[in-house]
Design a protein around this motif. Structure first.
Motif, PDB file in Angstrom:
ATOM      1  N   GLY A 135    -103.177  23.362 -32.228  1.00 35.83           N
ATOM      2  CA  GLY A 135    -102.539  22.067 -32.435  1.00 35.83           C
ATOM      3  C   GLY A 135    -102.013  21.439 -31.165  1.00 35.83           C
ATOM      4  O   GLY A 135    -101.563  20.289 -31.191  1.00 35.83           O
ATOM      5  N   GLY A 136    -102.042  22.191 -30.065  1.00 39.14           N
ATOM      6  CA  GLY A 136    -101.673  21.640 -28.773  1.00 39.14           C
ATOM      7  C   GLY A 136    -100.210  21.243 -28.645  1.00 39.14           C
ATOM      8  O   GLY A 136     -99.340  21.704 -29.395  1.00 39.14           O
ATOM      9  N   LEU A 137     -99.959  20.379 -27.669  1.00 42.41           N
ATOM     10  CA  LEU A 137     -98.579  19.958 -27.396  1.00 42.41           C
ATOM     11  C   LEU A 137     -97.966  19.275 -28.616  1.00 42.41           C
ATOM     12  O   LEU A 137     -96.761  19.405 -28.872  1.00 42.41           O
ATOM     13  CB  LEU A 137     -98.552  19.008 -26.198  1.00 42.41           C
ATOM     14  CG  LEU A 137     -97.154  18.593 -25.736  1.00 42.41           C
ATOM     15  CD1 LEU A 137     -96.393  19.792 -25.178  1.00 42.41           C
ATOM     16  CD2 LEU A 137     -97.236  17.488 -24.687  1.00 42.41           C
ATOM     17  N   GLN A 138     -98.795  18.568 -29.387  1.00 40.95           N
ATOM     18  CA  GLN A 138     -98.277  17.882 -30.563  1.00 40.95           C
ATOM     19  C   GLN A 138     -97.686  18.874 -31.574  1.00 40.95           C
ATOM     20  O   GLN A 138     -96.648  18.612 -32.177  1.00 40.95           O
ATOM     21  CB  GLN A 138     -99.378  17.045 -31.218  1.00 40.95           C
ATOM     22  CG  GLN A 138     -99.885  15.898 -30.345  1.00 40.95           C
ATOM     23  CD  GLN A 138    -101.030  16.290 -29.434  1.00 40.95           C
ATOM     24  OE1 GLN A 138    -101.183  17.451 -29.080  1.00 40.95           O
ATOM     25  NE2 GLN A 138    -101.866  15.316 -29.074  1.00 40.95           N
ATOM     26  N   ALA A 139     -98.326  20.021 -31.745  1.00 44.69           N
ATOM     27  CA  ALA A 139     -97.819  21.037 -32.667  1.00 44.69           C
ATOM     28  C   ALA A 139     -96.506  21.615 -32.153  1.00 44.69           C
ATOM     29  O   ALA A 139     -95.586  21.887 -32.936  1.00 44.69           O
ATOM     30  CB  ALA A 139     -98.851  22.142 -32.862  1.00 44.69           C
ATOM     31  N   TRP A 140     -96.412  21.806 -30.852  1.00 46.46           N
ATOM     32  CA  TRP A 140     -95.174  22.311 -30.254  1.00 46.46           C
ATOM     33  C   TRP A 140     -94.029  21.324 -30.490  1.00 46.46           C
ATOM     34  O   TRP A 140     -92.923  21.717 -30.882  1.00 46.46           O
ATOM     35  CB  TRP A 140     -95.379  22.540 -28.760  1.00 46.46           C
ATOM     36  CG  TRP A 140     -94.159  22.948 -28.002  1.00 46.46           C
ATOM     37  CD1 TRP A 140     -93.372  22.148 -27.231  1.00 46.46           C
ATOM     38  CD2 TRP A 140     -93.570  24.257 -27.952  1.00 46.46           C
ATOM     39  NE1 TRP A 140     -92.339  22.862 -26.682  1.00 46.46           N
ATOM     40  CE2 TRP A 140     -92.439  24.169 -27.107  1.00 46.46           C
ATOM     41  CE3 TRP A 140     -93.905  25.488 -28.512  1.00 46.46           C
ATOM     42  CZ2 TRP A 140     -91.635  25.276 -26.827  1.00 46.46           C
ATOM     43  CZ3 TRP A 140     -93.102  26.590 -28.232  1.00 46.46           C
ATOM     44  CH2 TRP A 140     -91.980  26.471 -27.407  1.00 46.46           C
ATOM     45  N   GLN A 141     -94.301  20.045 -30.278  1.00 43.92           N
ATOM     46  CA  GLN A 141     -93.261  19.031 -30.490  1.00 43.92           C
ATOM     47  C   GLN A 141     -92.873  18.946 -31.961  1.00 43.92           C
ATOM     48  O   GLN A 141     -91.691  18.830 -32.299  1.00 43.92           O
ATOM     49  CB  GLN A 141     -93.749  17.676 -29.983  1.00 43.92           C
ATOM     50  CG  GLN A 141     -93.896  17.609 -28.470  1.00 43.92           C
ATOM     51  CD  GLN A 141     -94.513  16.302 -27.999  1.00 43.92           C
ATOM     52  OE1 GLN A 141     -95.620  15.933 -28.409  1.00 43.92           O
ATOM     53  NE2 GLN A 141     -93.805  15.586 -27.142  1.00 43.92           N
ATOM     54  N   GLY A 145     -90.080  22.252 -30.543  1.00 47.25           N
ATOM     55  CA  GLY A 145     -90.041  22.946 -29.260  1.00 47.25           C
ATOM     56  C   GLY A 145     -89.440  22.088 -28.163  1.00 47.25           C
ATOM     57  O   GLY A 145     -89.599  20.866 -28.149  1.00 47.25           O
ATOM     58  N   ALA A 146     -88.768  22.728 -27.232  1.00 41.72           N
ATOM     59  CA  ALA A 146     -88.150  22.022 -26.106  1.00 41.72           C
ATOM     60  C   ALA A 146     -89.229  21.433 -25.210  1.00 41.72           C
ATOM     61  O   ALA A 146     -90.364  21.917 -25.163  1.00 41.72           O
ATOM     62  CB  ALA A 146     -87.264  22.977 -25.317  1.00 41.72           C
ATOM     63  N   MET A 147     -88.855  20.383 -24.491  1.00 43.69           N
ATOM     64  CA  MET A 147     -89.781  19.706 -23.583  1.00 43.69           C
ATOM     65  C   MET A 147     -89.149  19.594 -22.206  1.00 43.69           C
ATOM     66  O   MET A 147     -87.921  19.586 -22.055  1.00 43.69           O
ATOM     67  CB  MET A 147     -90.135  18.319 -24.120  1.00 43.69           C
ATOM     68  CG  MET A 147     -90.856  18.331 -25.461  1.00 43.69           C
ATOM     69  SD  MET A 147     -92.496  19.074 -25.374  1.00 43.69           S
ATOM     70  CE  MET A 147     -93.328  17.863 -24.345  1.00 43.69           C
ATOM     71  N   ALA A 148     -90.002  19.498 -21.199  1.00 42.82           N
ATOM     72  CA  ALA A 148     -89.553  19.308 -19.822  1.00 42.82           C
ATOM     73  C   ALA A 148     -90.414  18.226 -19.192  1.00 42.82           C
ATOM     74  O   ALA A 148     -91.453  17.831 -19.725  1.00 42.82           O
ATOM     75  CB  ALA A 148     -89.658  20.610 -19.037  1.00 42.82           C
ATOM     76  N   SER A 149     -89.990  17.738 -18.031  1.00 43.67           N
ATOM     77  CA  SER A 149     -90.767  16.752 -17.287  1.00 43.67           C
ATOM     78  C   SER A 149     -90.695  17.103 -15.811  1.00 43.67           C
ATOM     79  O   SER A 149     -89.930  17.983 -15.412  1.00 43.67           O
ATOM     80  CB  SER A 149     -90.236  15.333 -17.529  1.00 43.67           C
ATOM     81  OG  SER A 149     -88.881  15.247 -17.101  1.00 43.67           O
ATOM     82  N   GLY A 150     -91.518  16.422 -15.012  1.00 45.92           N
ATOM     83  CA  GLY A 150     -91.506  16.664 -13.576  1.00 45.92           C
ATOM     84  C   GLY A 150     -92.694  17.471 -13.114  1.00 45.92           C
ATOM     85  O   GLY A 150     -93.698  17.607 -13.809  1.00 45.92           O
TER      86      GLY A 150
END
Length: 296
Positions: A135-141, A145-150
């Protein structure tokens, strides 16, 4: 150890347990090669390393005057996305701090269209503990699930050691031989119009390798972005193969990337590992002496 798929909940549990793992974000856009890195910078799973298809997972070599790429002499395949040698790939793994005792988890934002490349390459390097985040990043979100940037996080250099390949790389000369032996079946993952030769937006010749069967890679993914249930996949591969030996299947596509969802789906369906012709149609079609078929 996870060696095929992992769910967002399972990944979160591994992170909470402090398991030694590395997560790789393989997001990419063929129409805009810079987009994947920008998508990564905007949002990714905390600690994830960006694995760019063009710069990390391919050995593009030199650019020809017509804009095509001339693979590096030690590349493991030809085509638009030449595989780097196993040794060069191990150097990249070491540079990002990946070690032999780590669990690898790979994902993208594009319905697992690109992360399968890194899954296969790690198997090819001899690493069993690698799984696609279903399901990729969409499944994690969606799972909270926590997210980061940078930018990529800093890592200590490791010394990744290659093991015996766990998946089989097939070259053009082998494919030419397979056309005559009757024991191998080529499965082409491109969209049906490209397979039939009705359109060809990327490569010099339209059509397909004679005798190849067509299974567009998008058929493996359900509306939720996850791989479809194993019984459904198995029934469809049985219908596709029509009694042909699944052990003789060799997957390919345009440049050896989108073939991987088919290869992974076959393993999900309970079949053993199959071969990958990484050069695929982009390598095959560059030589006018090689046979070409068109139509269904």
């Amino acid at each position: 150890m996870y060696d095929l798929l992992i769910s967002a909940e399972q990944l979160r549990a591994l992170k909470d347990q402090g398991t030694r793992l590395m997560v790789f974000d393989c997001s990419f856009e063929l129409s805009n090669p810079a987009a994947g890195a920008e998508q990564y910078r905007q949002a990714h799973i905390p600690g994830a390393v960006h694995a760019d298809l063009d710069t990390a997972l391919s050995d593009q070599g030199m650019v020809n005057p017509d804009g095509t790429h001339h693979p590096h002499p030690d590349a493991a395949s030809g085509g638009r996305h030449p595989l780097p040698s196993r040794e060069k790939f191990a150097m990249w793994l070491s540079s990002v701090g990946f070690a032999n005792d780590m669990q690898a988890v790979v994902y993208d934002r594009q319905n697992s269209s690109f992360c399968g490349r890194l899954w296969w390459m790690l198997k090819w390097a001899g690493h069993e503990a690698v799984a696609v985040l279903d399901g990729g990043l969409q499944a994690w979100q969606a799972a909270g699930g926590a997210m980061a940037s940078g930018e990529d996080p800093a890592h200590f250099q490791s010394n990744y050691r290659l093991g015996p390949p766990l998946r089989r790389l097939v070259g053009t000369q082998e494919v030419l031989a397979y056309l005559q032996d009757g024991r191998h079946t080529l499965v082409d993952a491109r969209a049906a119009p490209r397979f039939r030769g009705e359109v060809e937006p990327l490569d010099p010749v339209a059509g397909h390798i004679p005798g190849a069967l067509n299974r567009p890679f998008t058929q493996n993914i359900g509306p939720d972005g996850r791989f479809r249930p194993a019984p459904e996949l198995r029934a469809e591969f049985q219908q596709l193969l029509q009694g042909r030996d699944p052990a003789g299947v060799v997957h390919h596509c345009g440049s050896g990337v989108s073939a991987l969802p088919n290869l992974i789906a076959m393993e999900l369906a309970g079949y053993g590992p199959s071969g990958l012709y990484a050069g695929s149609w982009s390598e095959w079609s560059r030589d006018p002496a090689r046979p070409v078929a068109r139509g269904g």
